[in-house]
Design an enzyme around this catalytic site. Sequence first.
Site, PDB file in Angstrom:
ATOM      1  N   LYS A   1       2.867   2.930   2.290  1.00  0.00           N
ATOM      2  CA  LYS A   1       2.898   3.973   3.310  1.00  0.00           C
ATOM      3  C   LYS A   1       1.535   4.672   3.391  1.00  0.00           C
ATOM      4  O   LYS A   1       0.568   4.063   3.791  1.00  0.00           O
ATOM      5  CB  LYS A   1       4.062   4.926   3.013  1.00  0.00           C
ATOM      6  CG  LYS A   1       5.385   4.211   2.648  1.00  0.00           C
ATOM      7  CD  LYS A   1       5.982   3.396   3.765  1.00  0.00           C
ATOM      8  CE  LYS A   1       7.114   2.469   3.337  1.00  0.00           C
ATOM      9  NZ  LYS A   1       8.205   3.054   2.565  1.00  0.00           N
TER      10      LYS A   1
ATOM     11  N   ARG B   1      -1.071 -11.895 -14.521  1.00  0.00           N
ATOM     12  CA  ARG B   1       0.155 -11.102 -14.327  1.00  0.00           C
ATOM     13  C   ARG B   1      -0.010  -9.770 -15.053  1.00  0.00           C
ATOM     14  O   ARG B   1       0.390  -8.722 -14.569  1.00  0.00           O
ATOM     15  CB  ARG B   1       1.390 -11.845 -14.833  1.00  0.00           C
ATOM     16  CG  ARG B   1       2.639 -11.021 -14.591  1.00  0.00           C
ATOM     17  CD  ARG B   1       3.983 -11.577 -15.081  1.00  0.00           C
ATOM     18  NE  ARG B   1       4.040 -12.954 -15.405  1.00  0.00           N
ATOM     19  CZ  ARG B   1       4.026 -13.416 -16.667  1.00  0.00           C
ATOM     20  NH1 ARG B   1       3.956 -12.588 -17.692  1.00  0.00           N
ATOM     21  NH2 ARG B   1       4.078 -14.708 -16.892  1.00  0.00           N
TER      22      ARG B   1
ATOM     23  N   TYR C   1      15.838   7.482   0.058  1.00  0.00           N
ATOM     24  CA  TYR C   1      15.391   6.270   0.739  1.00  0.00           C
ATOM     25  C   TYR C   1      16.517   5.216   0.642  1.00  0.00           C
ATOM     26  O   TYR C   1      17.046   4.978  -0.452  1.00  0.00           O
ATOM     27  CB  TYR C   1      14.108   5.761   0.078  1.00  0.00           C
ATOM     28  CG  TYR C   1      13.656   4.439   0.624  1.00  0.00           C
ATOM     29  CD1 TYR C   1      13.198   4.325   1.936  1.00  0.00           C
ATOM     30  CD2 TYR C   1      13.704   3.296  -0.156  1.00  0.00           C
ATOM     31  CE1 TYR C   1      12.802   3.102   2.441  1.00  0.00           C
ATOM     32  CE2 TYR C   1      13.303   2.068   0.352  1.00  0.00           C
ATOM     33  CZ  TYR C   1      12.856   1.983   1.651  1.00  0.00           C
ATOM     34  OH  TYR C   1      12.468   0.771   2.152  1.00  0.00           O
TER      35      TYR C   1
ATOM     36  N   ASP D   1       9.764  10.438  -6.400  1.00  0.00           N
ATOM     37  CA  ASP D   1       9.268   9.534  -5.355  1.00  0.00           C
ATOM     38  C   ASP D   1       8.408  10.387  -4.418  1.00  0.00           C
ATOM     39  O   ASP D   1       8.927  11.175  -3.632  1.00  0.00           O
ATOM     40  CB  ASP D   1      10.465   8.908  -4.620  1.00  0.00           C
ATOM     41  CG  ASP D   1      10.039   7.955  -3.504  1.00  0.00           C
ATOM     42  OD1 ASP D   1       8.866   8.023  -3.064  1.00  0.00           O
ATOM     43  OD2 ASP D   1      10.894   7.171  -3.052  1.00  0.00           O
TER      44      ASP D   1
END
Length: 379
Positions: free
Chosen positions: A195, A46, A98, A170
Amino acid sequence: MKFGTKAIHAGLEPDPSTGAIMTPIFQTSTYVQESPGKNKGYGYARGKNPTRVALEKNIAALEEGKHAICFSSGMGATDAVIKMLRPGDEVITGDDLYGGSYRMFTKIYEPYGIKFHFINMTDASNVVKYVNGKTKLIWLETPTNPTMQIVDIAAISAIAKKHNLLLAVDNTFASPYLQNPLLLGADIVMHSVTKYLGGHSDVVMGALIVNDDKLHEQLYFILNSCGANPGPQDCFLVLRGIKTLHLRMERHCYNGRKVAEFLKTHPRVEKIDWPGFEDHPNPAIAKKQMRDFGGMISIVLKDATLDETFRVASSFKVFSLAESLGGVESLINHPVTMTHASIPKAERDRVGVVDNLLRLSVGVEDIEDLIEDLQQALA
Ligand SMILES: *Cc1c(COP(=O)(O)O)cnc(C)c1O
């Protein structure tokens, strides 16, 4: 090193055990220790995985940053940034955001007592009006989604520095190929790696890139404590995808420009948003902070009802009707019913996310086929 060379080489070493040129997929949850506490820098996956470490070094280099941390999604990355805040803190953010970010801010974090101001940031001086003693963070997107508004990163960074606020950008729509916010003064860059970075519509992932060691430590602590870490297979896929980021972006930009020019004079198009046009708002800022203008385009169909808009959206043969963006294949999206459905109608109308708006993610297919497809769908 220049961008394309970094995309292919940064952060990558031949595997020491075999010389494999591609970073192996370290599909393991734990690492054997020589004696208690004595390990090779890896304790539990992790916290750290070598495939992920290679990807993080690569993404940091592409964004001109010192550190990157990868997350299981863009929203996981955004979530980690907001988790640095405390009840009573305030955030200034854009009003054309977004949809998933808007949903997280209003539905998850407002009930925890964090206040968000959704404002028009295209005039940077507007931001100052919302700064007070409780403000901690400015969160901005540019180009915005879906109306492709351009926000002046350097000007907003100057405001953030003056008032001792963190600035997070972003950078999903631009990708590091077109724009590097850390060089313009931002503290944190966020990517939906899903993306352009991944680029092949086969992975969901996020990333944060920072220069400051303390900020990195804080965000890494949140990743390790809260567990939004990506798996090694996904990290491998993104490492592979990024090797062609510069080539894909060149074609996205070329195709984007051709499609934008075709739609600009099309009789069924009332309005087109693409930051490469001189009559798009803030053209000088777009030119100053972006290397090119990408393949994201929004159009408003002239006098089209919702039904007519649906008909156009469903009649493409090469473009696929789907959410998401930045992959090799061209996509068409109806924000009102798809990506931005979680934003209230009044709010959508105010910022121009209208019923007859369509958003295009122009892919890297042959331009002739894309134009032909647009011609028949808009006929
Ligand atoms: C997709 C997207 C996100 C969210 O990222 P996920 O990887 O889907 O969680 C955030 N911001 C922008 C601009 C996006 O396009």
